[in-house]
Design a protein around this motif. Structure first.
Motif, short mmCIF file in Angstrom:
data_model
loop_
_atom_site.label_atom_id
_atom_site.label_comp_id
_atom_site.label_asym_id
_atom_site.label_seq_id
_atom_site.Cartn_x
_atom_site.Cartn_y
_atom_site.Cartn_z
N LYS A 6 0.83 -1.21 0.00
CA LYS A 6 0.00 0.00 0.00
C LYS A 6 0.86 1.26 0.00
O LYS A 6 0.52 2.25 -0.65
CB LYS A 6 -0.92 -0.01 1.23
N THR A 7 1.98 1.21 0.73
CA THR A 7 2.91 2.33 0.70
C THR A 7 3.46 2.53 -0.70
O THR A 7 3.65 3.67 -1.17
CB THR A 7 4.05 2.11 1.70
N GLY A 8 3.73 1.42 -1.39
CA GLY A 8 4.19 1.52 -2.77
C GLY A 8 3.14 2.13 -3.68
O GLY A 8 3.48 2.93 -4.57
N VAL A 9 1.88 1.79 -3.48
CA VAL A 9 0.80 2.39 -4.27
C VAL A 9 0.76 3.90 -4.06
O VAL A 9 0.66 4.68 -5.01
CB VAL A 9 -0.55 1.75 -3.90
N LEU A 10 0.85 4.32 -2.79
CA LEU A 10 0.84 5.76 -2.50
C LEU A 10 2.04 6.47 -3.12
O LEU A 10 1.91 7.57 -3.66
CB LEU A 10 0.83 5.99 -0.99
N THR A 11 3.21 5.83 -3.03
CA THR A 11 4.41 6.44 -3.59
C THR A 11 4.29 6.59 -5.10
O THR A 11 4.64 7.64 -5.68
CB THR A 11 5.64 5.60 -3.25
N LEU A 12 3.77 5.57 -5.76
CA LEU A 12 3.59 5.64 -7.21
C LEU A 12 2.57 6.70 -7.59
O LEU A 12 2.77 7.45 -8.56
CB LEU A 12 3.17 4.27 -7.75
N LEU A 13 1.48 6.76 -6.84
CA LEU A 13 0.44 7.75 -7.14
C LEU A 13 0.96 9.17 -6.94
O LEU A 13 0.73 10.05 -7.78
CB LEU A 13 -0.77 7.49 -6.25
N ILE A 81 -3.98 6.88 2.13
CA ILE A 81 -3.34 7.06 3.43
C ILE A 81 -4.12 6.32 4.51
O ILE A 81 -3.54 5.73 5.44
CB ILE A 81 -3.21 8.55 3.75
N LEU A 82 -5.45 6.33 4.42
CA LEU A 82 -6.26 5.58 5.39
C LEU A 82 -5.96 4.09 5.32
O LEU A 82 -5.90 3.40 6.35
CB LEU A 82 -7.74 5.83 5.13
N GLU A 83 -5.79 3.58 4.10
CA GLU A 83 -5.47 2.16 3.95
C GLU A 83 -4.13 1.82 4.60
O GLU A 83 -3.97 0.79 5.24
CB GLU A 83 -5.45 1.78 2.47
N VAL A 84 -3.14 2.69 4.43
CA VAL A 84 -1.83 2.44 5.04
C VAL A 84 -1.90 2.59 6.55
O VAL A 84 -1.32 1.79 7.30
CB VAL A 84 -0.78 3.41 4.45
N ARG A 85 -2.64 3.59 7.01
CA ARG A 85 -2.73 3.84 8.46
C ARG A 85 -3.34 2.67 9.19
O ARG A 85 -2.92 2.32 10.28
CB ARG A 85 -3.56 5.12 8.68
N TYR A 86 -4.34 2.04 8.59
CA TYR A 86 -5.02 0.92 9.25
C TYR A 86 -4.77 -0.38 8.51
O TYR A 86 -5.63 -1.26 8.45
CB TYR A 86 -6.53 1.21 9.33
N SER A 87 -3.58 -0.52 7.96
CA SER A 87 -3.27 -1.72 7.17
C SER A 87 -3.22 -2.98 8.03
O SER A 87 -3.50 -4.08 7.54
CB SER A 87 -1.93 -1.54 6.45
N MET A 88 -2.90 -2.84 9.30
CA MET A 88 -2.84 -4.02 10.17
C MET A 88 -4.23 -4.57 10.47
O MET A 88 -4.36 -5.73 10.89
CB MET A 88 -2.13 -3.67 11.48
N GLN A 89 -5.27 -3.78 10.27
CA GLN A 89 -6.64 -4.23 10.55
C GLN A 89 -7.25 -4.97 9.36
O GLN A 89 -8.28 -5.62 9.52
CB GLN A 89 -7.52 -3.02 10.90
N GLY A 90 -6.65 -4.86 8.19
CA GLY A 90 -7.22 -5.46 6.99
C GLY A 90 -7.63 -4.38 6.00
O GLY A 90 -7.43 -3.19 6.24
#
Length: 204
Positions: A6-13, A81-90
């Motif tokens: 997900k961090t990679g997706v944000l970086t690419l975007l 960013i929300l997806e990365v922030r709560y990535s541990m929850q799914g």
């Protein structure tokens, strides 16, 4: 694994959006060799080595498309960013939207680069410069962001939902759930339910 993806997706975007902006404002789309030096031309203006500049016309559609790529990409970042922030929850379900928007950005960027290549074609011999290359790198990054976000959204398990709790003071004692009919839960509702989940008290 999913947090890094997900961090990679944000970086690419983010990179795709910034490169689109740089490609739009830079004066180095093409270079034209002259007897007195080199003329470098962008979407807004062209200048020679003595900084004698002139305005470039006919590139409005290319500039509008690249500006749209930048604005839409920046506005999409909070969802990722929300997806990365709560990535541990799914998965919250936002990443699929990021993939769709990244696909739209790739199409807009591709149209901008083709349009710019057609409009910026002087009669003299010329060569493409680094700003033109940055524009195509922006398109490639948007395509990669779209593919990666769609892949992660499909393989990552969804965030667990809180257990439905009984309504206080009900005569029947039946449990109620805030889930909509049919079990279809939007990413916003899933995010709200995850934040409202109360920790389970330790057994006494």
């Amino acid at each position: 694994m999913f947090c890094r993806a997900k961090t990679g997706v944000l970086t690419l975007l983010l990179g795709s959006s910034i490169l689109a902006l740089v490609a739009m404002i830079a004066d180095y789309w093409i270079t034209v060799p002259l007897p007195t030096g080199v003329l470098h031309i962008g979407l807004f203006r062209g200048c020679d080595e003595q900084q004698n500049c002139f305005t470039v016309l006919g590139t409005e559609s290319t500039k509008d498309l690249l500006l749209s790529v930048f604005i839409i990409g920046i506005l999409t970042l909070p969802c990722g960013i929300l997806e990365v922030r709560y990535s541990m929850q799914g998965s919250l379900g936002c990443l699929m939207y990021v993939g769709v928007i990244s696909s739209v950005l790739a199409i807009l960027g591709f149209a901008a680069m083709v349009n710019g290549a057609v409009n910026l074609r002087p009669d003299q011999p010329f060569s493409y410069s680094w700003a033109f290359a940055l524009g195509w790198i922006s398109v490639i990054m948007a395509v990669t962001s779209a593919a990666l976000s769609v892949y992660v959204s499909r393989v990552e398990p969804a965030a667990p939902l809180p257990e439905p709790q009984a309504e206080a003071g009900t005569a029947t004692g039946t449990q109620t759930s805030s889930n909509p009919p049919g079990g279809v839960i939007s990413p916003i509702n899933r995010f709200i339910q995850m934040l409202s989940r109360k920790p389970t008290p330790p057994p006494s």
